[in-house]
Design a protein around this motif. Structure first.
Motif, PDB file in Angstrom:
ATOM      1  N   ALA A 442      45.776 -73.097  59.190  1.00 16.43           N
ATOM      2  CA  ALA A 442      44.486 -73.585  58.715  1.00 16.43           C
ATOM      3  C   ALA A 442      43.487 -72.441  58.741  1.00 16.43           C
ATOM      4  CB  ALA A 442      43.990 -74.749  59.573  1.00 16.43           C
ATOM      5  N   LYS A 443      42.567 -72.472  57.758  1.00 19.64           N
ATOM      6  CA  LYS A 443      41.471 -71.517  57.704  1.00 19.64           C
ATOM      7  C   LYS A 443      40.173 -72.280  57.444  1.00 19.64           C
ATOM      8  CE  LYS A 443      44.157 -67.585  55.971  1.00 19.64           C
ATOM      9  NZ  LYS A 443      44.314 -66.586  54.884  1.00 19.64           N
ATOM     10  N   PHE A 444      39.105 -71.807  58.079  1.00 21.23           N
ATOM     11  CA  PHE A 444      37.801 -72.428  57.916  1.00 21.23           C
ATOM     12  C   PHE A 444      36.841 -71.368  57.369  1.00 21.23           C
ATOM     13  CE2 PHE A 444      40.168 -74.181  61.432  1.00 21.23           C
ATOM     14  CZ  PHE A 444      40.178 -75.548  61.151  1.00 21.23           C
ATOM     15  N   ARG A 445      36.135 -71.706  56.319  1.00 23.06           N
ATOM     16  CA  ARG A 445      35.280 -70.721  55.662  1.00 23.06           C
ATOM     17  C   ARG A 445      33.827 -71.203  55.661  1.00 23.06           C
ATOM     18  NH1 ARG A 445      36.287 -66.478  52.296  1.00 23.06           N
ATOM     19  NH2 ARG A 445      38.490 -67.071  52.177  1.00 23.06           N
ATOM     20  N   GLU A 446      32.952 -70.352  56.187  1.00 20.75           N
ATOM     21  CA  GLU A 446      31.512 -70.580  56.161  1.00 20.75           C
ATOM     22  C   GLU A 446      30.879 -69.448  55.357  1.00 20.75           C
ATOM     23  OE1 GLU A 446      27.674 -71.891  56.724  1.00 20.75           O
ATOM     24  OE2 GLU A 446      29.457 -72.954  57.468  1.00 20.75           O
ATOM     25  N   VAL A 447      30.152 -69.820  54.288  1.00 26.86           N
ATOM     26  CA  VAL A 447      29.502 -68.833  53.425  1.00 26.86           C
ATOM     27  C   VAL A 447      28.018 -69.165  53.363  1.00 26.86           C
ATOM     28  CG1 VAL A 447      29.508 -67.683  51.198  1.00 26.86           C
ATOM     29  CG2 VAL A 447      31.613 -68.706  52.054  1.00 26.86           C
ATOM     30  N   TYR A 448      27.191 -68.137  53.609  1.00 24.61           N
ATOM     31  CA  TYR A 448      25.744 -68.321  53.589  1.00 24.61           C
ATOM     32  C   TYR A 448      25.146 -67.361  52.575  1.00 24.61           C
ATOM     33  CZ  TYR A 448      20.861 -68.015  55.026  1.00 24.61           C
ATOM     34  OH  TYR A 448      19.483 -68.003  55.036  1.00 24.61           O
ATOM     35  N   TYR A 449      24.228 -67.874  51.733  1.00 24.70           N
ATOM     36  CA  TYR A 449      23.556 -67.093  50.692  1.00 24.70           C
ATOM     37  C   TYR A 449      22.053 -67.105  50.960  1.00 24.70           C
ATOM     38  CZ  TYR A 449      27.936 -68.022  48.185  1.00 24.70           C
ATOM     39  OH  TYR A 449      29.252 -68.135  47.812  1.00 24.70           O
ATOM     40  N   THR A 450      21.395 -65.980  50.748  1.00 21.96           N
ATOM     41  CA  THR A 450      19.944 -65.925  50.956  1.00 21.96           C
ATOM     42  C   THR A 450      19.172 -66.611  49.836  1.00 21.96           C
ATOM     43  OG1 THR A 450      19.904 -63.740  49.903  1.00 21.96           O
ATOM     44  CG2 THR A 450      20.058 -63.817  52.314  1.00 21.96           C
ATOM     45  N   ARG A 451      19.862 -66.901  48.710  1.00 22.76           N
ATOM     46  CA  ARG A 451      19.242 -67.655  47.638  1.00 22.76           C
ATOM     47  C   ARG A 451      20.340 -68.271  46.778  1.00 22.76           C
ATOM     48  NH1 ARG A 451      16.113 -65.547  42.992  1.00 22.76           N
ATOM     49  NH2 ARG A 451      17.142 -67.383  42.096  1.00 22.76           N
ATOM     50  N   GLY A 452      19.948 -69.185  45.883  1.00 21.79           N
ATOM     51  CA  GLY A 452      20.891 -69.834  45.000  1.00 21.79           C
ATOM     52  C   GLY A 452      20.867 -69.239  43.607  1.00 21.79           C
ATOM     53  N   ALA A 453      21.638 -69.872  42.724  1.00 23.82           N
ATOM     54  CA  ALA A 453      21.729 -69.370  41.359  1.00 23.82           C
ATOM     55  C   ALA A 453      20.420 -69.553  40.599  1.00 23.82           C
ATOM     56  CB  ALA A 453      22.868 -70.072  40.618  1.00 23.82           C
ATOM     57  N   GLN A 454      19.717 -70.650  40.846  1.00 25.98           N
ATOM     58  CA  GLN A 454      18.461 -70.916  40.161  1.00 25.98           C
ATOM     59  C   GLN A 454      17.302 -71.094  41.123  1.00 25.98           C
ATOM     60  OE1 GLN A 454      20.381 -74.285  37.847  1.00 25.98           O
ATOM     61  NE2 GLN A 454      19.181 -73.375  36.186  1.00 25.98           N
ATOM     62  N   SER A 455      17.609 -71.263  42.379  1.00 26.84           N
ATOM     63  CA  SER A 455      16.572 -71.493  43.380  1.00 26.84           C
ATOM     64  C   SER A 455      16.510 -70.330  44.348  1.00 26.84           C
ATOM     65  CB  SER A 455      16.859 -72.789  44.153  1.00 26.84           C
ATOM     66  OG  SER A 455      16.017 -72.913  45.271  1.00 26.84           O
ATOM     67  N   GLU A 456      15.300 -70.041  44.845  1.00 25.55           N
ATOM     68  CA  GLU A 456      15.135 -68.986  45.834  1.00 25.55           C
ATOM     69  C   GLU A 456      15.421 -69.477  47.243  1.00 25.55           C
ATOM     70  OE1 GLU A 456      11.335 -67.201  45.464  1.00 25.55           O
ATOM     71  OE2 GLU A 456      11.709 -66.423  43.430  1.00 25.55           O
ATOM     72  N   ASP A 457      15.732 -70.761  47.374  1.00 22.02           N
ATOM     73  CA  ASP A 457      16.071 -71.299  48.686  1.00 22.02           C
ATOM     74  C   ASP A 457      17.465 -70.851  49.111  1.00 22.02           C
ATOM     75  OD1 ASP A 457      13.649 -72.612  48.675  1.00 22.02           O
ATOM     76  OD2 ASP A 457      14.513 -74.465  47.836  1.00 22.02           O
ATOM     77  N   ALA A 458      17.645 -70.684  50.400  1.00 18.37           N
ATOM     78  CA  ALA A 458      18.951 -70.297  50.935  1.00 18.37           C
ATOM     79  C   ALA A 458      19.976 -71.395  50.679  1.00 18.37           C
ATOM     80  CB  ALA A 458      18.837 -70.012  52.423  1.00 18.37           C
ATOM     81  N   GLN A 459      21.219 -70.960  50.477  1.00 18.69           N
ATOM     82  CA  GLN A 459      22.315 -71.889  50.215  1.00 18.69           C
ATOM     83  C   GLN A 459      23.455 -71.595  51.189  1.00 18.69           C
ATOM     84  OE1 GLN A 459      22.133 -74.294  47.814  1.00 18.69           O
ATOM     85  NE2 GLN A 459      20.061 -73.594  47.251  1.00 18.69           N
ATOM     86  N   HIS A 460      24.283 -72.615  51.427  1.00 17.03           N
ATOM     87  CA  HIS A 460      25.445 -72.403  52.280  1.00 17.03           C
ATOM     88  C   HIS A 460      26.544 -73.364  51.844  1.00 17.03           C
ATOM     89  CE1 HIS A 460      24.759 -76.110  54.660  1.00 17.03           C
ATOM     90  NE2 HIS A 460      23.482 -75.837  54.429  1.00 17.03           N
ATOM     91  N   ARG A 461      27.752 -73.014  52.222  1.00 22.02           N
ATOM     92  CA  ARG A 461      28.899 -73.868  51.916  1.00 22.02           C
ATOM     93  C   ARG A 461      29.909 -73.763  53.045  1.00 22.02           C
ATOM     94  NH1 ARG A 461      32.326 -73.435  46.468  1.00 22.02           N
ATOM     95  NH2 ARG A 461      32.355 -71.236  47.012  1.00 22.02           N
ATOM     96  N   GLU A 462      30.412 -74.923  53.462  1.00 21.47           N
ATOM     97  CA  GLU A 462      31.469 -74.982  54.470  1.00 21.47           C
ATOM     98  C   GLU A 462      32.675 -75.661  53.841  1.00 21.47           C
ATOM     99  OE1 GLU A 462      28.388 -76.450  55.065  1.00 21.47           O
ATOM    100  OE2 GLU A 462      27.622 -74.592  55.966  1.00 21.47           O
ATOM    101  N   THR A 463      33.817 -75.066  54.029  1.00 21.60           N
ATOM    102  CA  THR A 463      35.051 -75.652  53.518  1.00 21.60           C
ATOM    103  C   THR A 463      36.208 -75.206  54.406  1.00 21.60           C
ATOM    104  OG1 THR A 463      36.409 -75.978  51.530  1.00 21.60           O
ATOM    105  CG2 THR A 463      35.586 -73.758  51.933  1.00 21.60           C
TER     106      THR A 463
END
Length: 821
Positions: A442-463
């Motif tokens: 098993a692998k767990f991935r956490e990705v954090y972005y300082t902004r989104g594709a259209q928004s300047e708000d920070a984005q994150h994804r867990e999978t």
């Protein structure tokens, strides 16, 4: 001969002979600037002759009739020899022949004064086997251990037998030669078949493998750029550094120069850098040039690499590939590979090896050429940590991790930072009845972005990714009549993978870390191998892999669109942020992947690290240029199980018969429609997606070379687009080597859709070859047949004198070859 007085002066005679033979017994390259060394006084000395007389009052020894003087590996023969012990003079007359493992001297008369260390030989020839050099003259004067003067002399590297006329040689009234340095003269002639052809007021010729001097110019003609020529000057700065300067000129383009610098700072550090500069005076008659383009402009490219171990565990590696304008390669280069580059990559890597894992710091810059623009994302910088799977507390459970931080920068458009952390856990192989092995992971991935594709708000994804492998291996060995054995293995594998669906519409999709589609997939694979092995050799008779994936859950409904000219959903043509998609009707069963390899398609394995490989001297570049002599057929295809047709088919064939000939054929075919995506970030052998429909592709490459009995070696390679009905590139080269390989002539013809080029390269053994693009092309096509030979018109392993016979490429199948994969 039994006179005991003949041995009274053995010590003095030994000293005299030592001074005579020292410069001829050891190569100056091995002992530069110092004494050659000699045998001690205790070395046995053997003198034989039909008669030996001793004049006691004058202390003179005279040997007559078949005189042979031996000391170690040195032999002096003559009809008559006189040794004057008091003044220290040795005189040999009649068929004088002095030989050792490094040199060979013949003369009518040889006289040496041991006190002044000077001597003179009449009607003499000096042969140096390591350079295949023959110096002859009416008088051969020895001035020091390595310094000679020759009156009415000549020099050649040809292997002409006695009574034969050499293909070429230099003649001069006064020749000055320093062994392992240079041979120089004034007022000489260059003679072809002993016919004076070119007057040479002053001239020097290298007598070492690396010697500062001019190389032979290379004229050429280009249908777009006109007539051109390129000169070459090689500067051996030190034993570990050199520079090659190659000014060039085209009458319908401009002038410029190439600069190549190679160096070894120490055993831990080395590099190679190349600068090509063009002062354009006219617009090149090539594609992609507008009417508003400036004719008078400076254009250049810089490429190179540097590798250095700062400590035993800290590695620094830099690679540069920069051009002044995006059209440089497309308009000016004669390399099809460079002309097709979508972008030029430069990077700087710092890697620290740790007791557990490794840290790295990377800076990567992509200069857009045919793809990309100012809004292309650059990795400036990227930092990461990798931990391979290790056992947790000596248990069957294994833990691994990877993580990185990237600052994505670009000139136009927004920038962003991304943090990616992926811990993983797995078990060792769990065996069930010694037949099946199961490994859950098993692998767990956490990705954090300082902004989104259209928004300047920070984005994150867990999978997360869950996977289970079930594998088995069946093996049987068969004995053959010749003592070899045949090993047959079959490895069935079944893999289940699950990745939950996540929302990707708000994320900037730059690479595969940002594109993590849902995955509920079973992949089953069978690999069958038949390997014949013997003493020091191995041959892969068959390496067959068959694999297919099955969608357990839903099927794919949207496919990513990469067709040029199709606008992305977000972003620009040069930098998509969210690529365009098209609706498709997915299928549960993927296309069947089939890959087969017959023969050894991999080069010989080498245990030499990059920093241990030589750059200068006998083995220079041998590690990189040594071509494998192998024979193989590879086939890679996808079969549509629903229509029972081939959706993709790629094949490569290579066959070589020693150094006589070789042939290579490559074929690429993809039908109209969806194209299977090979693997993903989780598993390289899985087929979870297809790309949007694309047009049919049919492409063929053919190449080969043949050596003829008449000294000519031919090579060619052609590329042909079957669908478009045109050839994007055709390369034809030829090399002539005279029987003794003391000179060679290289010819080349290059054809692109927008231009053609012709040229030739002339080389005399000892001068060294050039390294321009045309020489690289000739080397690529002909190296499988002429590797390691001397007198080649391009830089070759072993230098201008080639590799020793024992280092040359062996016959057919190389030993210890990995089976194809």
């Amino acid at each position: 001969m039994g006179d005991p007085l003949a041995w009274l002066r053995q010590g003095g005679l030994l000293t005299l002979l030592t001074l005579l033979l020292s410069p001829l017994s050891v190569s100056a390259a091995d002992h530069p600037g110092g004494s050659a060394g000699s045998s001690s006084a205790s070395t046995p000395l053997d003198i034989t002759a039909e008669r030996i007389d001793y004049q006691q009052e004058q202390e003179i020894y005279e040997a007559n009739g078949a005189v042979i003087i031996r000391q170690g590996g040195i032999t002096l023969t003559a009809d008559h020899a006189t040794i004057q012990a008091l003044p220290g003079i040795l005189t040999a007359v009649g068929h004088v022949h002095l030989t050792d493992v490094q040199a060979d001297v013949t003369a009518e008369r040889l006289e040496l004064n041991v006190n002044t260390e000077a001597g003179i030989a009449t009607h003499a020839e000096l042969f140096i086997p390591s350079r295949n050099a023959l110096v002859s003259g009416q008088y051969l004067q020895r001035l020091s251990e390595y310094h000679y003067r020759v009156k009415d002399g000549s020099f050649t590297n040809c292997d002409a037998q006695e009574g034969e006329v050499p293909a070429w040689r230099f003649r001069a009234n006064d020749v000055d030669m320093t062994i392992s340095d240079t041979l120089a003269f004034k007022g000489g002639w260059f003679c072809i078949l002993d016919v004076p052809t070119i007057p040479l007021p002053t001239f020097s010729y290298p007598m070492a493998r690396r010697q500062t001097g001019f190389l032979i110019p290379t004229p050429k003609y280009n249908s777009r750029f006109g007539f051109g020529a390129q000169a070459h000057f090689f500067w051996a700065i030190s034993p570990s550094q050199d520079v090659t300067i190659s000014p060039s000129y085209y009458n319908r383009l401009g002038y410029g120069s190439d600069f190549e610098y190679r160096y070894i700072l120490d055993r831990r550090s080395r590099g190679k850098w190349y600068l090509s500069y063009l002062q354009q005076t006219q617009l090149p008659d090539a594609g992609g040039i507008g009417t508003n383009s400036d004719a008078q402009q400076a254009r250049a490219t810089v490429t190179g690499s540097h590798t250095q171990y700062l400590t035993d565990t800290l590695l620094l590696r830099a690679n540069a590939n920069l051009v002044t304008d995006p059209n440089f390669y497309q308009q000016l280069s004669n390399s099809g590979v460079l002309r097709a580059l979508p972008s030029a990559e430069s990077n700087l890597l710092l890697s620290q090896r740790l007791p557990y894992g490794s840290l790295y710091l990377l800076g990567l810059y992509l200069q857009p050429l045919q793809a990309g623009g100012k809004d292309t994302f650059q990795r400036l910088p990227e930092a990461g940590y990798n931990l391979p799977y290790v056992s947790l507390f000596n248990s069957p459970v294994r833990y691994g991790m990877e993580g990185n931080y990237v600052n994505f920068y670009r000139e136009d458009g927004f920038a962003l930072n991304r943090f990616n952390l992926v811990p993983g856990i797995a078990t060792e192989l769990i065996e069930l009845g010694h037949l099946v092995g199961i490994r859950p992971q098993a692998k767990f991935r956490e990705v954090y972005y300082t902004r989104g594709a259209q928004s300047e708000d920070a984005q994150h994804r867990e999978t997360f990714w869950l996977g289970v492998d079930a594998t088995s291996k069946l093996t049987r060995r068969f004995s053959l009549a010749d003592g070899n054995s045949l090993l047959h293995t079959m490895e069935p594998t079944v893999t289940y993978e699950y990745v939950p669906g996540t929302r990707q519409s708000a994320l900037t999709q730059i690479d595969q870390i940002d594109d993590l589609p849902k995955k509920n997939l079973v992949t089953y694979m069978l690999r069958s191998r038949v390997l014949e092995s013997g003493t020091g050799t191995a041959f892969n008779w068959l390496d067959l892999t068959v694999a297919q994936s099955y969608h357990v859950g839903g099927v794919q409904t949207l496919a990513r669109e990469f067709t040029p000219g199709v606008a992305p959903f977000l972003g620009s043509f040069t930098q998509p942020i969210q690529p365009a998609t098209v609706p498709i009707q997915g299928k549960r069963f993927s296309d069947i992947w089939v890959r087969a390899v017959i023969g050894n398609n991999l080069p010989p394995l080498s245990s030499i690290s990059q920093l241990d490989t030589p750059i200068f001297g006998q083995g220079a570049q041998a590690w990189a240029l040594r071509p494998p002599i192998n024979r193989y057929v590879t086939m890679d295809a996808f079969v549509d199980p629903y229509q029972l047709t081939v959706s993709q088919f790629n094949a490569d064939l290579r066959f070589q018969e020693g150094t006589n000939w070789y042939v290579e054929v490559g074929q690429r075919y993809t039908r109209d429609g969806n194209r299977v995506r090979r693997g993903d970030i989780w598993n390289p052998i899985s087929f979870n997606e297809v790309y949007a429909p694309t047009k049919e592709i049919q492409f063929v490459t053919m190449g080969g070379g043949v050596r003829t009995p008449w000294g000519w070696t031919f090579g060619a390679k052609a590329y042909y687009d079957v669908k478009q009905g045109r050839s994007p590139e055709l390369d034809v080269v030829a090399l002539y080597q005279n029987p003794c390989k003391c000179w060679s002539l290289g010819l080349h013809y290059i054809k692109f859709p927008d231009r053609e080029q012709y040229g030739f390269m002339l080389n005399f053994t000892g001068v060294g070859g050039v390294g321009n693009a045309e020489a690289v092309l000739m080397r690529t096509l002909l190296n499988p047949l002429v590797y390691g030979e001397r007198g080649l018109p391009w830089p070759a392993p072993g230098g201008p004198y080639g590799l020793p016979p024992q280092v040359s490429e062996p016959n057919g199948t190389p030993p210890r070859v990995q089976a194809g994969r």
